[in-house]
Design a protein around this motif. Structure first.
Motif, PDB file in Angstrom:
ATOM      1  N   VAL A  59       0.955  -1.620   0.421  1.00  0.00           N
ATOM      2  CA  VAL A  59       0.069  -0.367   0.021  1.00  0.00           C
ATOM      3  C   VAL A  59       0.830   1.623  -0.216  1.00  0.00           C
ATOM      4  N   PRO A  60       0.734   2.192  -0.739  1.00  0.00           N
ATOM      5  CA  PRO A  60       1.713   3.337  -1.242  1.00  0.00           C
ATOM      6  C   PRO A  60       1.768   4.322   0.419  1.00  0.00           C
ATOM      7  N   SER A  61       2.530   4.665   1.042  1.00  0.00           N
ATOM      8  CA  SER A  61       2.243   5.072   2.087  1.00  0.00           C
ATOM      9  C   SER A  61       2.089   7.003   1.840  1.00  0.00           C
ATOM     10  N   PRO A  62       0.843   7.375   2.356  1.00  0.00           N
ATOM     11  CA  PRO A  62       0.474   8.873   2.286  1.00  0.00           C
ATOM     12  C   PRO A  62       1.672   9.911   2.023  1.00  0.00           C
ATOM     13  N   SER A  63       1.784  11.373   1.684  1.00  0.00           N
ATOM     14  CA  SER A  63       3.118  11.194   1.113  1.00  0.00           C
ATOM     15  C   SER A  63       2.456  12.361   2.674  1.00  0.00           C
ATOM     16  N   VAL A  64       4.061  13.146   3.105  1.00  0.00           N
ATOM     17  CA  VAL A  64       4.110  13.289   4.072  1.00  0.00           C
ATOM     18  C   VAL A  64       5.026  14.882   3.399  1.00  0.00           C
ATOM     19  N   ALA A  65       4.459  16.395   3.952  1.00  0.00           N
ATOM     20  CA  ALA A  65       5.309  17.500   3.528  1.00  0.00           C
ATOM     21  C   ALA A  65       5.962  18.105   4.963  1.00  0.00           C
ATOM     22  N   PRO A  66       7.507  17.972   4.432  1.00  0.00           N
ATOM     23  CA  PRO A  66       7.942  18.414   4.909  1.00  0.00           C
ATOM     24  C   PRO A  66       7.742  19.405   5.565  1.00  0.00           C
ATOM     25  N   ARG A  67       8.393  19.290   7.309  1.00  0.00           N
ATOM     26  CA  ARG A  67       8.064  20.363   8.296  1.00  0.00           C
ATOM     27  C   ARG A  67       8.732  21.415   8.177  1.00  0.00           C
ATOM     28  N   THR A  68       8.104  22.023   7.991  1.00  0.00           N
ATOM     29  CA  THR A  68       8.784  23.488   8.019  1.00  0.00           C
ATOM     30  C   THR A  68       9.887  23.916   8.966  1.00  0.00           C
ATOM     31  N   PRO A  69      11.049  23.953   9.198  1.00  0.00           N
ATOM     32  CA  PRO A  69      11.467  24.826  10.424  1.00  0.00           C
ATOM     33  C   PRO A  69      11.467  26.325  11.149  1.00  0.00           C
ATOM     34  N   GLU A  70      11.650  25.817  12.423  1.00  0.00           N
ATOM     35  CA  GLU A  70      11.170  26.615  13.443  1.00  0.00           C
ATOM     36  C   GLU A  70      11.663  27.930  12.773  1.00  0.00           C
ATOM     37  N   PRO A  71      11.006  28.798  13.120  1.00  0.00           N
ATOM     38  CA  PRO A  71      12.566  30.147  12.451  1.00  0.00           C
ATOM     39  C   PRO A  71      13.007  30.501  14.340  1.00  0.00           C
ATOM     40  N   THR A  72      14.478  31.077  14.190  1.00  0.00           N
ATOM     41  CA  THR A  72      15.696  31.643  14.966  1.00  0.00           C
ATOM     42  C   THR A  72      14.974  32.355  15.921  1.00  0.00           C
ATOM     43  N   LEU A  73      14.251  32.675  17.069  1.00  0.00           N
ATOM     44  CA  LEU A  73      13.953  34.343  17.665  1.00  0.00           C
ATOM     45  C   LEU A  73      15.299  34.570  18.259  1.00  0.00           C
ATOM     46  N   SER A  74      15.086  35.546  17.055  1.00  0.00           N
ATOM     47  CA  SER A  74      16.240  36.902  18.053  1.00  0.00           C
ATOM     48  C   SER A  74      16.667  37.011  19.389  1.00  0.00           C
ATOM     49  N   ALA A  75      17.821  37.334  19.519  1.00  0.00           N
ATOM     50  CA  ALA A  75      18.106  37.693  21.243  1.00  0.00           C
ATOM     51  C   ALA A  75      18.312  38.917  21.179  1.00  0.00           C
ATOM     52  N   ALA A  76      17.873  39.455  22.754  1.00  0.00           N
ATOM     53  CA  ALA A  76      17.747  40.606  22.906  1.00  0.00           C
ATOM     54  C   ALA A  76      19.629  41.182  23.476  1.00  0.00           C
ATOM     55  N   PRO A  77      19.759  42.408  22.873  1.00  0.00           N
ATOM     56  CA  PRO A  77      21.219  43.396  23.135  1.00  0.00           C
ATOM     57  C   PRO A  77      20.715  42.704  25.322  1.00  0.00           C
ATOM     58  N   ALA A  78      22.472  42.005  25.648  1.00  0.00           N
ATOM     59  CA  ALA A  78      21.847  41.578  26.553  1.00  0.00           C
ATOM     60  C   ALA A  78      22.864  43.889  27.778  1.00  0.00           C
ATOM     61  N   PRO A  79      22.393  43.970  28.773  1.00  0.00           N
ATOM     62  CA  PRO A  79      22.764  45.500  28.964  1.00  0.00           C
ATOM     63  C   PRO A  79      24.102  44.832  29.620  1.00  0.00           C
ATOM     64  N   ALA A  80      24.711  46.398  30.181  1.00  0.00           N
ATOM     65  CA  ALA A  80      25.717  45.724  30.740  1.00  0.00           C
ATOM     66  C   ALA A  80      25.636  45.658  31.844  1.00  0.00           C
ATOM     67  N   GLY A  81      26.388  45.299  32.927  1.00  0.00           N
ATOM     68  CA  GLY A  81      26.345  45.051  34.658  1.00  0.00           C
ATOM     69  C   GLY A  81      25.188  44.228  34.660  1.00  0.00           C
ATOM     70  N   LEU A  82      24.931  42.925  33.792  1.00  0.00           N
ATOM     71  CA  LEU A  82      24.756  41.589  33.768  1.00  0.00           C
ATOM     72  C   LEU A  82      25.421  40.644  35.152  1.00  0.00           C
ATOM     73  N   PRO A  83      24.933  40.677  36.601  1.00  0.00           N
ATOM     74  CA  PRO A  83      25.322  39.736  37.368  1.00  0.00           C
ATOM     75  C   PRO A  83      26.004  38.185  35.832  1.00  0.00           C
ATOM     76  N   VAL A  84      27.495  37.411  37.073  1.00  0.00           N
ATOM     77  CA  VAL A  84      27.916  36.541  36.247  1.00  0.00           C
ATOM     78  C   VAL A  84      27.412  35.811  37.820  1.00  0.00           C
ATOM     79  N   ILE A  85      27.099  34.212  36.647  1.00  0.00           N
ATOM     80  CA  ILE A  85      26.637  33.649  37.085  1.00  0.00           C
ATOM     81  C   ILE A  85      27.430  32.297  38.299  1.00  0.00           C
TER      82      ILE A  85
END
Length: 300
Positions: A59-85
């Protein structure tokens, strides 16, 4: 935790305090991992000599549409003075680990290649910074989730907390090992590549100074001195005491550790200040095989 001069408390030596485990000097370095390959094969035979039935038409397999890659969310600029762990400063404002009690192995970690901001969500708010080392130990963080091009990692110096990192500023590292501590049965189980390699009876924390539950990881190894610890190095973990007020003031900023112990009679009991006490030979085995970033899961 360590006991000194006959007391069931913490011992201090060479800049290192257990009970929680405080590190002021370390001997860092990745620990060599021995290869382990497990293989198995099998087959199912039949003595029935009747002709096999004709195979059903394909039985032929149903065609599966390729998944659209999830877009990468941009990173907000880090402010100066963030505490270091670091070893002493706990991160704030980060979400709880949603799978804190999971026994699923984590097979990949990351190593910051520079000082990088860590966020409270993919594309979220930067709240702290991670550096390539913590108290002289190369920092490798287990990757627990991926979303929108970002990765979630377990954070040090805070129990059961995760942070999110964008795809730059770090390099991936494979993780093969998993340590599972069972508080009720006082067992430590070592798994490699999903296969159980060994198990030992250990000492865990008391009711007032419990070994912290949930997922943490190995920060690195640190030297000890004195017969109480069998003169065997310890493994410092990312977790910290659950009830700091139950500890002496000198230990309230300390970390949990896995270390050797001289008294065989203490194994199988809840008798420490939160650390996991191991038979010396078992501790030597861990030191030989367990590297930075190894996942440690503590369950009841």
């Amino acid at each position: 935790m360590a006991r000194s001069h006959g007391t069931d408390g913490c011992g201090a030596y060479g800049g290192l305090v257990f009970g929680a485990l405080r590190v002021t000097r370390t001997r860092a370095g990745l620990i060599g991992l021995a290869a382990c390959v497990a293989a198995g094969a099998g087959f199912l035979g039949s003595t029935d000599d009747r002709p096999a039935a004709a195979p059903a038409p394909a039985v032929p397999s149903p065609s599966v549409a390729p998944r659209t890659p999830e877009p990468t969310l941009s990173a907000a600029p880090a402010p100066a003075g963030l505490p270091v762990i670091d070893y002493w400063t706990a991160p704030r404002g980060f979400p709880a680990d949603p799978a804190a009690m999971s026994l699923t192995a984590v097979t990949e970690g990351l190593h910051p290649s520079r000082s990088i901001p860590v966020y409270d969500a993919p594309g979220g708010r930067p709240r702290a910074r991670l550096t390539p080392e913590i108290s002289g130990m190369p920092l490798i963080l287990p990757i627990t989730d991926r979303r929108s091009g970002w990765v979630a990692v377990l954070l040090p110096t805070a129990n059961r907390r995760i942070g999110w990192l964008p795809p730059k500023g770090w390099t991936a590292r494979p993780l093969r090992d998993h340590l599972i501590v069972q508080r009720r049965t006082h067992k430590l189980i070592w798994r490699r590549d999903g296969v159980r390699r060994a198990a030992w009876t250990v000492t865990t924390g008391t009711a007032t100074t419990p070994t912290p539950l949930g997922r943490s990881f190995v920060l690195g190894r640190t030297p000890t001195s004195g017969a109480a610890y069998a003169n065997v190095d310890a493994l410092a973990l990312s977790s910290v005491p659950e009830n700091r007020r139950a500890l002496p003031a000198s230990l309230r900023g300390a970390h949990t550790g896995i270390h050797g112990w001289y008294d065989d009679g203490s194994f199988g009991r809840s008798a420490s200040n939160g650390c996991v006490r191991m038979p010396p030979d078992a501790q030597r085995t861990l030191l030989k095989h367990i590297g930075h970033g190894t996942l440690v899961t503590v369950v009841d």
